[in-house]
Design a protein around this motif. Structure first.
Motif, PDB file in Angstrom:
ATOM      1  N   ALA A  73       0.839  -1.203   0.000  1.00 40.21           N
ATOM      2  CA  ALA A  73       0.000   0.000   0.000  1.00 40.21           C
ATOM      3  C   ALA A  73       0.871   1.250   0.000  1.00 40.21           C
ATOM      4  N   HIS A  74       1.948   1.212   0.780  1.00 37.96           N
ATOM      5  CA  HIS A  74       2.861   2.364   0.837  1.00 37.96           C
ATOM      6  C   HIS A  74       3.530   2.576  -0.517  1.00 37.96           C
ATOM      7  N   GLN A  75       3.994   1.490  -1.123  1.00 35.08           N
ATOM      8  CA  GLN A  75       4.641   1.602  -2.434  1.00 35.08           C
ATOM      9  C   GLN A  75       3.657   2.118  -3.483  1.00 35.08           C
ATOM     10  N   LEU A  76       2.410   1.640  -3.429  1.00 34.89           N
ATOM     11  CA  LEU A  76       1.390   2.097  -4.373  1.00 34.89           C
ATOM     12  C   LEU A  76       1.131   3.592  -4.190  1.00 34.89           C
ATOM     13  N   SER A  77       1.022   4.041  -2.945  1.00 40.06           N
ATOM     14  CA  SER A  77       0.784   5.465  -2.710  1.00 40.06           C
ATOM     15  C   SER A  77       1.977   6.302  -3.163  1.00 40.06           C
ATOM     16  N   GLN A  78       3.186   5.770  -2.988  1.00 37.75           N
ATOM     17  CA  GLN A  78       4.378   6.477  -3.457  1.00 37.75           C
ATOM     18  C   GLN A  78       4.372   6.593  -4.979  1.00 37.75           C
ATOM     19  N   LEU A  79       3.993   5.498  -5.657  1.00 36.17           N
ATOM     20  CA  LEU A  79       3.942   5.526  -7.123  1.00 36.17           C
ATOM     21  C   LEU A  79       2.864   6.492  -7.601  1.00 36.17           C
ATOM     22  N   GLN A  80       1.723   6.509  -6.919  1.00 28.17           N
ATOM     23  CA  GLN A  80       0.660   7.435  -7.295  1.00 28.17           C
ATOM     24  C   GLN A  80       1.105   8.878  -7.063  1.00 28.17           C
ATOM     25  N   ALA A  81       1.831   9.118  -5.986  1.00 29.47           N
ATOM     26  CA  ALA A  81       2.319  10.465  -5.696  1.00 29.47           C
ATOM     27  C   ALA A  81       3.305  10.919  -6.769  1.00 29.47           C
ATOM     28  N   LEU A  82       4.107   9.984  -7.278  1.00 29.05           N
ATOM     29  CA  LEU A  82       5.058  10.336  -8.326  1.00 29.05           C
ATOM     30  C   LEU A  82       4.350  10.628  -9.639  1.00 29.05           C
ATOM     31  N   VAL A  91      14.270  22.601 -10.683  1.00 26.04           N
ATOM     32  CA  VAL A  91      15.628  22.090 -10.832  1.00 26.04           C
ATOM     33  C   VAL A  91      16.215  21.795  -9.452  1.00 26.04           C
ATOM     34  N   GLY A  92      16.791  20.614  -9.303  1.00 22.83           N
ATOM     35  CA  GLY A  92      17.431  20.237  -8.054  1.00 22.83           C
ATOM     36  C   GLY A  92      16.512  19.523  -7.080  1.00 22.83           C
ATOM     37  N   LEU A  93      15.198  19.513  -7.340  1.00 24.28           N
ATOM     38  CA  LEU A  93      14.259  18.844  -6.445  1.00 24.28           C
ATOM     39  C   LEU A  93      14.026  17.429  -6.943  1.00 24.28           C
ATOM     40  N   GLN A  94      14.250  16.482  -6.096  1.00 18.55           N
ATOM     41  CA  GLN A  94      14.111  15.066  -6.457  1.00 18.55           C
ATOM     42  C   GLN A  94      12.761  14.547  -5.989  1.00 18.55           C
ATOM     43  N   PRO A  95      12.147  13.644  -6.749  1.00 15.21           N
ATOM     44  CA  PRO A  95      10.904  13.021  -6.266  1.00 15.21           C
ATOM     45  C   PRO A  95      11.210  12.143  -5.069  1.00 15.21           C
ATOM     46  N   PRO A  96      10.215  11.913  -4.202  1.00 13.31           N
ATOM     47  CA  PRO A  96      10.462  11.084  -3.017  1.00 13.31           C
ATOM     48  C   PRO A  96      10.823   9.662  -3.412  1.00 13.31           C
ATOM     49  N   SER A  97      11.706   9.060  -2.625  1.00  7.59           N
ATOM     50  CA  SER A  97      12.105   7.683  -2.904  1.00  7.59           C
ATOM     51  C   SER A  97      11.508   6.771  -1.852  1.00  7.59           C
ATOM     52  N   LEU A  98      11.435   5.492  -2.154  1.00  9.47           N
ATOM     53  CA  LEU A  98      10.894   4.522  -1.210  1.00  9.47           C
ATOM     54  C   LEU A  98      11.927   4.229  -0.141  1.00  9.47           C
ATOM     55  N   PRO A  99      11.520   4.215   1.120  1.00  8.75           N
ATOM     56  CA  PRO A  99      12.474   3.919   2.194  1.00  8.75           C
ATOM     57  C   PRO A  99      12.797   2.430   2.223  1.00  8.75           C
TER      58      PRO A  99
END
Length: 141
Positions: A73-82, A91-99
């Protein structure tokens, strides 16, 4: 740089601390249940006592299943957020990564499970646990 024995010690120590923390959470939640239980109707008391007994019978495979579901569920929400941002990131801002998932985060996610279930019930009842309305109708934190 680190010896395997030192890594094992640090991991063992971290897990030991996490287990003590979880045991303290359980002790406090049991105390809360014991204080609230007498105020419930007889029918609700029986339901709560049954739920507590079922919770005490949790098995390792059930825990693994819960952790796996939460991770998915966490990975799915992270993918949806991306996928949501329609504008490019500055520039310079990275998308969140999975912990990385460790035994400690798995145990923490288990303690969060009860909170999430409680919060989802409040959401269904129309309560908002984080925001409060002022007298003039505006929400504040």
């Amino acid at each position: 740089l680190f010896s395997p024995a030192l890594q094992y010690y640090e991991m063992s120590y971290g897990l030991n601390i996490e287990m003590h923390k979880q045991a303290e959470i359980v002790k406090r939640l049991n105390g809360i249940c014991a204080q609230v239980l007498p105020y419930l109707s007889q029918e609700h008391q029986q339901q709560v006592l049954g739920a507590i007994e079922r919770a005490k019978q949790v098995t390792a495979p059930e825990l693994n299943s819960i952790i796996r579901q939460q991770l998915q569920a966490h990975q799915l929400s992270q993918l949806q957020a991306l996928a949501l941002p329609l504008t490019p990131l500055p520039v310079g801002l990275q998308p969140p990564s999975l912990p990385a998932v460790s035994a400690g985060t798995g145990l923490l996610s288990l303690s969060a499970l009860g909170s999430q279930a409680h919060l989802s019930k409040e959401d269904k009842n129309g309560h908002d646990g984080d925001a409060h309305q002022d007298d003039d109708g505006e929400k504040s934190d």
